[in-house]
Design a protein around this motif. Structure first.
Motif, PDB file in Angstrom:
ATOM      1  N   CYS A  25     -10.456  -0.386  -4.605  1.00 39.58           N
ATOM      2  CA  CYS A  25     -10.909  -0.061  -3.749  1.00 39.58           C
ATOM      3  C   CYS A  25     -11.546  -0.046  -3.036  1.00 39.58           C
ATOM      4  O   CYS A  25     -12.337  -0.892  -1.566  1.00 39.58           O
ATOM      5  CB  CYS A  25      -9.568   0.550  -2.931  1.00 39.58           C
ATOM      6  SG  CYS A  25      -7.517  -0.405  -3.620  1.00 39.58           S
ATOM      7  N   LEU A  85      -9.993  -6.229   4.851  1.00 41.63           N
ATOM      8  CA  LEU A  85     -10.030  -4.970   5.212  1.00 41.63           C
ATOM      9  C   LEU A  85      -9.574  -4.244   5.786  1.00 41.63           C
ATOM     10  O   LEU A  85      -9.636  -3.035   5.547  1.00 41.63           O
ATOM     11  CB  LEU A  85     -11.677  -4.894   5.317  1.00 41.63           C
ATOM     12  CG  LEU A  85     -12.978  -5.328   5.123  1.00 41.63           C
ATOM     13  CD1 LEU A  85     -14.285  -5.396   6.356  1.00 41.63           C
ATOM     14  CD2 LEU A  85     -13.120  -4.118   4.363  1.00 41.63           C
ATOM     15  N   SER A 120      -4.369 -10.343  -1.966  1.00 47.64           N
ATOM     16  CA  SER A 120      -6.380 -10.631  -1.530  1.00 47.64           C
ATOM     17  C   SER A 120      -7.054 -12.516  -2.175  1.00 47.64           C
ATOM     18  O   SER A 120      -7.434 -12.424  -1.254  1.00 47.64           O
ATOM     19  CB  SER A 120      -6.782  -9.496  -2.600  1.00 47.64           C
ATOM     20  OG  SER A 120      -6.035  -8.728  -2.120  1.00 47.64           O
ATOM     21  N   LEU A 126     -14.270  -2.855  -3.648  1.00 45.04           N
ATOM     22  CA  LEU A 126     -14.080  -4.508  -2.690  1.00 45.04           C
ATOM     23  C   LEU A 126     -13.989  -4.027  -1.377  1.00 45.04           C
ATOM     24  O   LEU A 126     -14.437  -4.918  -0.408  1.00 45.04           O
ATOM     25  CB  LEU A 126     -12.516  -4.495  -2.601  1.00 45.04           C
ATOM     26  CG  LEU A 126     -12.376  -5.288  -4.344  1.00 45.04           C
ATOM     27  CD1 LEU A 126     -11.208  -5.291  -4.425  1.00 45.04           C
ATOM     28  CD2 LEU A 126     -13.030  -6.945  -4.221  1.00 45.04           C
ATOM     29  N   PHE A 127     -14.084  -2.367  -0.495  1.00 52.75           N
ATOM     30  CA  PHE A 127     -14.715  -2.476   1.187  1.00 52.75           C
ATOM     31  C   PHE A 127     -15.543  -2.431   0.682  1.00 52.75           C
ATOM     32  O   PHE A 127     -15.999  -3.373   2.198  1.00 52.75           O
ATOM     33  CB  PHE A 127     -13.601  -1.010   1.221  1.00 52.75           C
ATOM     34  CG  PHE A 127     -14.180  -0.944   2.837  1.00 52.75           C
ATOM     35  CD1 PHE A 127     -12.971  -1.153   3.617  1.00 52.75           C
ATOM     36  CD2 PHE A 127     -14.685  -0.066   2.933  1.00 52.75           C
ATOM     37  CE1 PHE A 127     -12.793  -0.374   5.272  1.00 52.75           C
ATOM     38  CE2 PHE A 127     -14.984   0.001   4.677  1.00 52.75           C
ATOM     39  CZ  PHE A 127     -14.704  -0.218   4.949  1.00 52.75           C
ATOM     40  N   TYR A 132      -7.626  -3.100   1.904  1.00 52.54           N
ATOM     41  CA  TYR A 132      -8.670  -1.833   1.041  1.00 52.54           C
ATOM     42  C   TYR A 132      -8.534  -0.392   1.745  1.00 52.54           C
ATOM     43  O   TYR A 132      -9.104  -0.041   0.902  1.00 52.54           O
ATOM     44  CB  TYR A 132     -10.721  -2.990   1.324  1.00 52.54           C
ATOM     45  CG  TYR A 132     -10.196  -4.695   0.544  1.00 52.54           C
ATOM     46  CD1 TYR A 132      -9.116  -4.716  -0.436  1.00 52.54           C
ATOM     47  CD2 TYR A 132     -10.860  -5.132   0.581  1.00 52.54           C
ATOM     48  CE1 TYR A 132      -8.863  -6.157  -1.033  1.00 52.54           C
ATOM     49  CE2 TYR A 132     -10.711  -6.622   0.001  1.00 52.54           C
ATOM     50  CZ  TYR A 132      -9.731  -7.113  -1.068  1.00 52.54           C
ATOM     51  OH  TYR A 132      -9.681  -8.221  -1.638  1.00 52.54           O
ATOM     52  N   THR A 171       0.224  -0.871   0.163  1.00 54.78           N
ATOM     53  CA  THR A 171       0.055  -0.353   0.463  1.00 54.78           C
ATOM     54  C   THR A 171       0.906   1.210  -0.355  1.00 54.78           C
ATOM     55  O   THR A 171       1.020   2.170  -0.656  1.00 54.78           O
ATOM     56  CB  THR A 171      -1.164  -0.036   1.336  1.00 54.78           C
ATOM     57  OG1 THR A 171      -0.330   0.055   2.603  1.00 54.78           O
ATOM     58  CG2 THR A 171      -1.777  -1.480   0.926  1.00 54.78           C
ATOM     59  N   ALA A 228      -7.821   1.916  -0.622  1.00 56.73           N
ATOM     60  CA  ALA A 228      -8.804   3.390  -0.730  1.00 56.73           C
ATOM     61  C   ALA A 228      -8.278   4.264  -0.865  1.00 56.73           C
ATOM     62  O   ALA A 228      -8.083   5.635  -1.254  1.00 56.73           O
ATOM     63  CB  ALA A 228     -10.231   3.009  -0.573  1.00 56.73           C
TER      64      ALA A 228
END
Length: 238
Positions: A201, A153, A142, A204-205, A157, A84, A161
């Motif tokens: 992101c 999470l 993932s 998906l979250f 994700y 990330t 994000a």
């Protein structure tokens, strides 16, 4: 010492037992009673299920996800954080490659030609490499931990994000504050990539948090209610 008592009417005498004889008779009676108690069969004790055993051995999918976070290798946690942050680094480096045309009009033919040029090609390569490595690491993690929604999470994700949003804000600030609102080719590509990353992101979250994980949590709450009702029934039987 034995003592005797004589009744005048009958002339008979009754000898009282001594203390030694009394204590011996009491001891004999007690030993006989204890022997009978030891030889008599006792009724079997009723079987009572162990509530502590039920509570400690009962695990739902949600509890398993929470416990699994402690067993995930530290290398994978480090890789998630590095992925990330490397993705964010690529987004931060990209604005340095934007072409500036503050003194020319975007409608000018020369300006249009300059906008199509890529400035600082090595920075573009570094930024692209960072984005590719970060996105690749997030995709692999993932897939590897796809069944642990809680870990996905918190580790992938949501940070992904937030980093994509920070990169998009950095791009907008660079374009409108430093380049007069002119979008060069690299600026457009960077904005599209950051927007797509933010959308993926965020989607998906939302999907994992409010669909998959919410379903697991509802099932967990139902199982816990049934278990508590079973424990109450056992206590009433006891």
């Amino acid at each position: 010492m034995n003592k005797s008592t004589t009744f005048p009417a009958t002339g008979h005498s009754i000898r009282k037992p001594s203390r030694t004889q009394t204590s011996a008779s009491h001891t004999s009676y007690a030993s006989h009673t204890s022997h009978q108690a030891a030889t008599w069969p006792l009724p079997p004790a009723p079987h009572v299920p162990s509530l502590h055993h039920q509570n400690t051995s009962f695990h739902t999918d949600y509890v398993s996800m929470l416990l699994e976070q402690d067993t995930i290798p530290d290398l994978h946690n480090l890789l998630a954080a590095a992925s990330t942050w490397i993705l964010l680094a690529g987004f931060v480096v990209y604005p340095g490659t934007f072409t500036s045309l503050r003194s020319l009009s975007p409608d000018n033919a020369a300006a249009a030609t300059v906008l199509e040029q890529v400035k600082h090609v090595p920075l573009v390569v570094v930024a692209s490499l960072c984005c590719g490595l970060g996105a690749g690491g997030m995709v692999w993690l993932s897939v590897r931990w796809r069944r642990n929604y809680v870990w996905l999470l918190s580790r992938l994700y949501l940070p992904g994000a937030m980093n994509a949003l920070a990169g998009l804000l950095s791009t907008l600030t660079s374009v409108y504050a430093s380049h007069g609102g002119v979008w060069s080719v690299t600026a457009k590509v960077t904005g599209i990539v950051e927007g797509c990353c933010l959308g993926v992101c965020a989607a998906l979250f939302v999907g994992v948090r409010y669909l998959l994980l919410a379903r697991v949590q509802r099932r967990h709450q139902g199982d816990m209610r049934r278990m508590m009702m079973g424990d109450v029934g056992i206590m009433e039987k006891i």
